[in-house]
Design an enzyme around this catalytic site. Sequence first.
Site, mmCIF file in Angstrom:
data_model
loop_
_atom_site.group_PDB
_atom_site.id
_atom_site.type_symbol
_atom_site.label_atom_id
_atom_site.label_comp_id
_atom_site.label_asym_id
_atom_site.label_seq_id
_atom_site.Cartn_x
_atom_site.Cartn_y
_atom_site.Cartn_z
ATOM 1 N N LYS A 9 1.120 0.905 5.479
ATOM 2 C CA LYS A 9 2.541 1.476 5.344
ATOM 3 C C LYS A 9 2.708 2.780 5.978
ATOM 4 O O LYS A 9 1.726 3.424 6.414
ATOM 5 C CB LYS A 9 2.639 1.574 3.684
ATOM 6 N N PHE A 57 12.570 -1.000 -8.735
ATOM 7 C CA PHE A 57 11.836 0.048 -7.713
ATOM 8 C C PHE A 57 12.213 -0.523 -6.300
ATOM 9 O O PHE A 57 12.087 -0.117 -5.552
ATOM 10 C CB PHE A 57 10.513 -0.007 -7.748
ATOM 11 N N ARG A 85 -7.968 -7.415 -1.096
ATOM 12 C CA ARG A 85 -7.388 -6.743 -2.306
ATOM 13 C C ARG A 85 -8.401 -5.887 -2.867
ATOM 14 O O ARG A 85 -8.047 -4.591 -3.515
ATOM 15 C CB ARG A 85 -7.117 -7.777 -3.299
ATOM 16 N N THR A 91 -2.910 -1.340 -7.364
ATOM 17 C CA THR A 91 -1.521 -1.069 -6.667
ATOM 18 C C THR A 91 -1.274 0.613 -7.044
ATOM 19 O O THR A 91 -0.365 1.501 -6.129
ATOM 20 C CB THR A 91 -0.329 -1.702 -7.256
ATOM 21 N N ARG A 102 -6.909 2.701 -1.286
ATOM 22 C CA ARG A 102 -5.623 3.634 -2.115
ATOM 23 C C ARG A 102 -6.407 4.761 -2.810
ATOM 24 O O ARG A 102 -5.578 5.734 -2.689
ATOM 25 C CB ARG A 102 -4.942 2.653 -3.074
ATOM 26 N N ASN A 112 1.767 3.843 -1.135
ATOM 27 C CA ASN A 112 0.518 3.499 -1.617
ATOM 28 C C ASN A 112 -0.353 2.951 -0.406
ATOM 29 O O ASN A 112 -1.363 2.207 -0.543
ATOM 30 C CB ASN A 112 0.306 2.645 -2.771
HETATM 31 P P1 CMP Z 1 2.751 -3.833 -2.420
HETATM 32 O O1 CMP Z 1 1.535 -4.393 -2.701
HETATM 33 O O2 CMP Z 1 3.410 -3.489 -1.302
HETATM 34 O O3 CMP Z 1 3.799 -4.491 -3.705
HETATM 35 C C1 CMP Z 1 5.296 -4.269 -3.673
HETATM 36 C C2 CMP Z 1 5.118 -2.659 -3.913
HETATM 37 O O4 CMP Z 1 6.217 -2.017 -4.620
HETATM 38 C C3 CMP Z 1 3.864 -1.983 -4.295
HETATM 39 O O5 CMP Z 1 2.921 -2.260 -3.438
HETATM 40 C C4 CMP Z 1 4.193 -0.885 -4.597
HETATM 41 O O6 CMP Z 1 4.240 0.124 -3.387
HETATM 42 C C5 CMP Z 1 5.636 -0.626 -4.712
HETATM 43 N N1 CMP Z 1 6.007 -0.489 -6.523
HETATM 44 C C6 CMP Z 1 6.721 0.455 -6.777
HETATM 45 N N2 CMP Z 1 6.759 0.546 -8.243
HETATM 46 C C7 CMP Z 1 6.041 -0.524 -8.536
HETATM 47 C C8 CMP Z 1 5.865 -0.999 -9.726
HETATM 48 N N3 CMP Z 1 6.080 -0.462 -10.951
HETATM 49 N N4 CMP Z 1 4.866 -2.059 -10.087
HETATM 50 C C9 CMP Z 1 4.622 -2.697 -8.718
HETATM 51 N N5 CMP Z 1 4.796 -2.300 -7.451
HETATM 52 C C10 CMP Z 1 5.593 -1.119 -7.406
#
Ligand code: CMP
Length: 137
Positions: A9, A57, A85, A91, A102, A112
């Site tokens: 990212k 979000f 993963r 996440t 991460r 992230n």
């Molecule tokens: P990603 O795996 O790219 O998939 C969706 C993205 O939304 C996640 O990583 C996070 O960077 C972002 N995000 C922000 N807030 C949330 C949340 N509350 N739950 C899950 N993903 C979130």
Amino acid sequence: MERTLSIIKPDAVAKGVIGKILDRFESNGLRIAVTKKIQLSVGDAQAFYAVHAERPFFNDLVDFMISGPVVVTVLEGENAMQINRDLMGATNPKEAQAGTIRADFAQNIDANAVHGSDSVENAANEIAFFFSEREIS
Ligand code: CMP
């Protein structure tokens, strides 16, 4: 042989850790089938994350994903989706295990560092979003 999609990212690209992250993949048995650095448009980011369109979000996520270039990579190997993963960690980087990408490179749940497909089925769709079959070797 399984395939999965990784996105490094904008935060991690800006930090200059593309090489360090790609090294994690190769050092853990994943092969880089294809990779490219691209700037996503608003439409790209909205379409890629369409599954999250109703989440609170979503707009912040789209804004963040277009804030700078990203690196999209097809990873290949046995259990590639789950290995990726595991290497990424949770996440929310505050919950990510020490030694994961991460935990080491991410700031917060928005910035992230990496995205990784969360199922083999989604991986196929996400790979097709960015690459044609003849680009993948
Ligand atoms: P990603 O795996 O790219 O998939 C969706 C993205 O939304 C996640 O990583 C996070 O960077 C972002 N995000 C922000 N807030 C949330 C949340 N509350 N739950 C899950 N993903 C979130």
